[in-house]
Design an enzyme around this catalytic site. Structure first.
Site, PDB file in Angstrom:
ATOM      1  N   LYS A  53       0.731  -1.181   0.041  1.00 14.76           N
ATOM      2  CA  LYS A  53       0.074  -0.005   0.098  1.00 14.76           C
ATOM      3  C   LYS A  53       0.781   1.299   0.110  1.00 14.76           C
ATOM      4  O   LYS A  53       2.042   1.252  -0.103  1.00 14.76           O
ATOM      5  CB  LYS A  53      -1.115   0.149   1.055  1.00 14.76           C
ATOM      6  N   TYR A 112     -12.243  -3.117  -3.676  1.00 14.99           N
ATOM      7  CA  TYR A 112     -12.871  -3.059  -2.517  1.00 14.99           C
ATOM      8  C   TYR A 112     -14.500  -3.279  -2.457  1.00 14.99           C
ATOM      9  O   TYR A 112     -14.886  -2.891  -1.223  1.00 14.99           O
ATOM     10  CB  TYR A 112     -12.294  -2.007  -1.650  1.00 14.99           C
ATOM     11  N   ARG A 155       3.208  -7.311   9.050  1.00 19.94           N
ATOM     12  CA  ARG A 155       2.605  -6.092   9.924  1.00 19.94           C
ATOM     13  C   ARG A 155       2.685  -6.028  11.273  1.00 19.94           C
ATOM     14  O   ARG A 155       2.995  -5.029  11.813  1.00 19.94           O
ATOM     15  CB  ARG A 155       1.201  -6.363   9.608  1.00 19.94           C
ATOM     16  N   ASN A 161      -1.643  -0.214   7.428  1.00 19.45           N
ATOM     17  CA  ASN A 161      -1.130  -1.682   7.698  1.00 19.45           C
ATOM     18  C   ASN A 161      -0.242  -2.478   6.618  1.00 19.45           C
ATOM     19  O   ASN A 161      -0.250  -3.431   6.268  1.00 19.45           O
ATOM     20  CB  ASN A 161      -2.322  -2.562   8.058  1.00 19.45           C
ATOM     21  N   HIS A 210      -1.543  -5.408   1.149  1.00 18.35           N
ATOM     22  CA  HIS A 210      -3.015  -5.952   1.047  1.00 18.35           C
ATOM     23  C   HIS A 210      -2.720  -7.545   0.550  1.00 18.35           C
ATOM     24  O   HIS A 210      -1.533  -7.634  -0.196  1.00 18.35           O
ATOM     25  CB  HIS A 210      -3.889  -5.407   0.042  1.00 18.35           C
ATOM     26  N   GLU A 224      -8.862 -10.622  -8.144  1.00 21.46           N
ATOM     27  CA  GLU A 224      -7.845  -9.546  -8.039  1.00 21.46           C
ATOM     28  C   GLU A 224      -6.684  -9.684  -9.005  1.00 21.46           C
ATOM     29  O   GLU A 224      -6.381  -8.355  -9.605  1.00 21.46           O
ATOM     30  CB  GLU A 224      -7.244  -9.579  -6.545  1.00 21.46           C
TER      31      GLU A 224
END
Length: 198
Positions: A56, A96, A149, A159, A162, A173
């Protein structure tokens, strides 16, 4: 020791071929091709599960791309696709869409639009399940030390990564983030040191 001819490409016939009959050359080429295809099929059968992992914006900005890739490589997984992207709002809303009714949905999309994302596809036995284990719990404070994480994040809204949560969602995805021709198919040199032959 004889020096390798720098003009000879790796997949060209070796110089000794020119001394063999055309029939023998043809047979050897076919045998070599068959061996390569068999090895590729064996590698695919033993480690064909793929998962989608995205670093991310916070992970990219903090310089964690290299360490995260290292975790997957050290475990033995194969990187088959990777790109640094700035996806559109529509793209992220599609990604999402299963969270659209959650109160944090708008903030999540805004956060994911805040910088580049490193999108990756990793391949190997139980890649989805183990990929999630390597990442740790969604809430970093509940993640064990040694997970990504658990080592690199504190807040759930930052965090770092993904990871696909199921084989079906991984396929969806991967199709959303990558074109089919962007996925590489190859047998890594260390394959036989990672997987036992059946």
């Amino acid at each position: 020791m004889a020096e390798q001819n720098p003009t000879q490409q790796p997949n060209q016939d070796p110089p000794v071929f020119k001394h063999l009959s055309l029939k023998t050359q043809h047979y050897l080429r076919q045998a070599n091709q068959s061996k390569l295809e068999k090895e590729k099929e064996e590698a695919s059968n033993m480690s064909s599960e793929q998962t989608f992992i995205a670093i991310k914006p916070d992970g990219v900005q903090r310089g964690l791309v290299g360490p995260i890739i290292t975790r997957f490589e050290q475990r033995g997984y194969k990187l088959v696709a990777m790109k640094l992207v700035s996806p559109s709002k529509e793209h992220l809303e599609k990604h999402y869409e299963d969270l659209a009714d959650k109160p944090f949905y708008k903030g999540l999309v805004t956060y994911m639009l805040s910088g580049p994302i490193c999108a990756m596809v990793w391949e190997g036995r139980e890649a989805v399940k183990t990929g999630r284990t390597l990442l740790g719990a969604t809430n970093p404070m509940a993640s064990a030390p040694g997970t990504i994480r658990g080592d690199y994040a504190i807040d759930v809204g930052r965090n770092v990564c993904h990871g696909s949560d199921a084989v079906e969602s991984a396929k969806k995805e991967i199709d959303l983030w990558f074109k089919k021709e962007e996925l590489m198919s190859y047998k890594p040199a260390n394959f036989d040191w990672i997987y036992e032959k059946p």
